[in-house]
Design a protein around this motif. Sequence first.
Motif, mmCIF file in Angstrom:
data_model
loop_
_atom_site.group_PDB
_atom_site.id
_atom_site.type_symbol
_atom_site.label_atom_id
_atom_site.label_comp_id
_atom_site.label_asym_id
_atom_site.label_seq_id
_atom_site.Cartn_x
_atom_site.Cartn_y
_atom_site.Cartn_z
ATOM 1 N N VAL A 191 15.000 4.108 2.274
ATOM 2 C CA VAL A 191 13.668 4.551 2.706
ATOM 3 C C VAL A 191 13.306 5.870 2.027
ATOM 4 O O VAL A 191 12.171 6.057 1.569
ATOM 5 N N ARG A 192 14.265 6.791 1.920
ATOM 6 C CA ARG A 192 13.969 8.084 1.278
ATOM 7 C C ARG A 192 13.610 7.904 -0.206
ATOM 8 O O ARG A 192 12.686 8.559 -0.713
ATOM 9 N N ALA A 193 14.320 7.012 -0.888
ATOM 10 C CA ALA A 193 13.991 6.749 -2.298
ATOM 11 C C ALA A 193 12.602 6.115 -2.413
ATOM 12 O O ALA A 193 11.825 6.420 -3.329
ATOM 13 N N PHE A 194 12.284 5.255 -1.457
ATOM 14 C CA PHE A 194 10.967 4.600 -1.378
ATOM 15 C C PHE A 194 9.862 5.650 -1.181
ATOM 16 O O PHE A 194 8.834 5.639 -1.870
ATOM 17 N N ILE A 195 10.109 6.589 -0.259
ATOM 18 C CA ILE A 195 9.124 7.652 -0.001
ATOM 19 C C ILE A 195 8.949 8.517 -1.257
ATOM 20 O O ILE A 195 7.829 8.906 -1.610
ATOM 21 N N ASP A 196 10.055 8.817 -1.945
ATOM 22 C CA ASP A 196 9.963 9.590 -3.193
ATOM 23 C C ASP A 196 9.083 8.871 -4.214
ATOM 24 O O ASP A 196 8.278 9.499 -4.908
ATOM 25 N N MET A 197 9.252 7.559 -4.306
ATOM 26 C CA MET A 197 8.439 6.782 -5.255
ATOM 27 C C MET A 197 6.960 6.826 -4.874
ATOM 28 O O MET A 197 6.093 6.985 -5.729
ATOM 29 N N LEU A 198 6.691 6.687 -3.570
ATOM 30 C CA LEU A 198 5.292 6.764 -3.116
ATOM 31 C C LEU A 198 4.721 8.143 -3.450
ATOM 32 O O LEU A 198 3.562 8.284 -3.838
ATOM 33 N N SER A 199 5.569 9.144 -3.300
ATOM 34 C CA SER A 199 5.140 10.531 -3.482
ATOM 35 C C SER A 199 4.795 10.840 -4.934
ATOM 36 O O SER A 199 3.860 11.591 -5.212
ATOM 37 N N THR A 200 5.563 10.261 -5.863
ATOM 38 C CA THR A 200 5.423 10.669 -7.265
ATOM 39 C C THR A 200 4.607 9.693 -8.110
ATOM 40 O O THR A 200 4.178 10.059 -9.201
ATOM 41 N N ASN A 201 4.402 8.476 -7.626
ATOM 42 C CA ASN A 201 3.665 7.496 -8.432
ATOM 43 C C ASN A 201 2.172 7.819 -8.411
ATOM 44 O O ASN A 201 1.524 7.774 -7.352
ATOM 45 N N LEU A 204 -0.551 5.549 -6.816
ATOM 46 C CA LEU A 204 -0.550 5.266 -5.378
ATOM 47 C C LEU A 204 -1.069 6.448 -4.582
ATOM 48 O O LEU A 204 -0.750 7.601 -4.882
ATOM 49 N N GLU A 205 -1.863 6.135 -3.566
ATOM 50 C CA GLU A 205 -2.274 7.135 -2.571
ATOM 51 C C GLU A 205 -1.670 6.661 -1.248
ATOM 52 O O GLU A 205 -1.914 5.525 -0.835
ATOM 53 N N SER A 206 -0.888 7.520 -0.604
ATOM 54 C CA SER A 206 -0.086 7.046 0.539
ATOM 55 C C SER A 206 -0.096 8.019 1.707
ATOM 56 O O SER A 206 -0.299 9.220 1.524
ATOM 57 N N THR A 207 0.198 7.484 2.873
ATOM 58 C CA THR A 207 0.570 8.322 4.003
ATOM 59 C C THR A 207 1.595 7.575 4.846
ATOM 60 O O THR A 207 1.932 6.413 4.547
ATOM 61 N N ALA A 208 2.136 8.266 5.844
ATOM 62 C CA ALA A 208 3.074 7.631 6.775
ATOM 63 C C ALA A 208 2.677 8.016 8.188
ATOM 64 O O ALA A 208 2.273 9.153 8.437
ATOM 65 N N MET A 209 2.770 7.059 9.089
ATOM 66 C CA MET A 209 2.426 7.287 10.494
ATOM 67 C C MET A 209 3.643 6.991 11.346
ATOM 68 O O MET A 209 4.204 5.899 11.269
ATOM 69 N N GLN A 210 4.048 7.965 12.174
ATOM 70 C CA GLN A 210 5.113 7.712 13.139
ATOM 71 C C GLN A 210 4.524 6.955 14.326
ATOM 72 O O GLN A 210 3.381 7.182 14.708
ATOM 73 N N THR A 211 5.333 6.097 14.896
ATOM 74 C CA THR A 211 4.900 5.372 16.092
ATOM 75 C C THR A 211 5.980 5.466 17.167
ATOM 76 O O THR A 211 7.166 5.528 16.847
ATOM 77 N N VAL A 212 5.542 5.486 18.407
ATOM 78 C CA VAL A 212 6.463 5.234 19.519
ATOM 79 C C VAL A 212 5.934 4.016 20.266
ATOM 80 O O VAL A 212 4.755 3.682 20.176
ATOM 81 N N GLY A 213 6.815 3.366 21.007
ATOM 82 C CA GLY A 213 6.389 2.173 21.727
ATOM 83 C C GLY A 213 7.602 1.378 22.138
ATOM 84 O O GLY A 213 8.709 1.913 22.199
ATOM 85 N N GLU A 214 7.381 0.090 22.385
ATOM 86 C CA GLU A 214 8.494 -0.753 22.844
ATOM 87 C C GLU A 214 9.609 -0.844 21.803
ATOM 88 O O GLU A 214 10.732 -1.198 22.128
ATOM 89 N N LYS A 215 9.292 -0.520 20.545
ATOM 90 C CA LYS A 215 10.306 -0.556 19.480
ATOM 91 C C LYS A 215 10.981 0.795 19.284
ATOM 92 O O LYS A 215 11.648 1.016 18.271
ATOM 93 N N GLY A 216 10.768 1.715 20.213
ATOM 94 C CA GLY A 216 11.363 3.046 20.070
ATOM 95 C C GLY A 216 10.519 3.911 19.154
ATOM 96 O O GLY A 216 9.294 3.785 19.115
ATOM 97 N N TRP A 217 11.190 4.754 18.425
ATOM 98 C CA TRP A 217 10.530 5.733 17.556
ATOM 99 C C TRP A 217 10.676 5.252 16.124
ATOM 100 O O TRP A 217 11.784 5.184 15.604
ATOM 101 N N ASP A 218 9.544 4.910 15.510
ATOM 102 C CA ASP A 218 9.612 4.391 14.137
ATOM 103 C C ASP A 218 8.300 4.713 13.434
ATOM 104 O O ASP A 218 7.616 5.673 13.812
#
Length: 227
Positions: A191-201, A204-218
Motif C-alpha cells: 500500500v505504501r508503494a502504491f501511495i508513493d506511485m499515486l503521489s509522484t505520477n 494522476l490526481e489523487s486523494t485518500a479518505m479514511q473510513t470507520v464503520g462495520e469494517k473497522g478503521w480503513d
Amino acid sequence: MVRKPDYQNSDVPKWASVDAYFSQKLAPEDTALRTTLASNAEAGMPTHDVSAVQGKFLALLVNLSQAKRVLEIGTLGGYSTIWMARALPPNGSITTIEVDPERAKVAAKNCEMAQCSDKVDIRTGAATEVLPQLQGPYDLIFIDADKPNNPTYLEWALKLARPGTVIVGDNVVRGGAVVDEDSQDGSVRGVRAFIDMLSTNECLESTAMQTVGEKGWDGMTISIVKS
Ligand code: DHB
Ligand code: MG
C-alpha cells in the motif's frame, strides 16, 4: 512509533451501528446482496467485502463518472461487483478478476441471483496473468486484491485507462499501520508503494479518505487520470 491496529477500539460497535443506520436509510441491501454475504460466509471466505454504504459509494462513483466499462481487480464473492454492476447503464459491463476458482464460482452464482450476470464478466486467474489479456480503456478501475501487488495492479490500471478514468484503491489504511515506514508487513509495504506511485505520477490526481464503520478503521484512495 508503531501503532497497533485499532480494530479493538471501543467505538467500533458505535461505528457499526451508524453504518447500519446509514445503510438502512441510504444503501439498503436487498435479498440478493444479503444472500451473497451469507453464501460467501458459507464458502469460508474472509469477510473482506465492502460494507453496504461503501458498495453504494462505488455505485455512485460509477454513476458520477458515467462509466460504461468497469474493471475490478479482486472479486471475492462478488458483493462489490453486484453494487457496481447494478449502477451501470444497460450497455455497461464490469470485468472482474478472481484468482480462486471456487470463489469465482460462488461469485458467478451470486451475480446470477442478483440478476446482473449479463453485465458481469468474471475472469478466473492471477490478476498478473489476466490483466495483460484485457483490452482498455476502462472508465473506472477498482483495485481490491492482494495488497502486496498493489503497485503492479496500478501499473496495469494505467495501461488500461484513458484520461478521465477513475481509479479506486481499497484498504489503504490498515488500522493505521500505513504510516509505519519500517513495516515488514507485505500488505502495508504494498500500500505504501502504491501511495508513493499515486503521489509522484504526474498523470494522476489523487486523494485518500479514511473510513470507520462495520469494517473497522480503513479507507480508500480515489484518483483521476489526467493525461
Ligand atoms: C483485506 C483485504 C480487503 O480487500 C479488505 O476489504 C479488507 C482486508 C486484507 O487483506 O486484510
Ligand atoms: Mg477490500
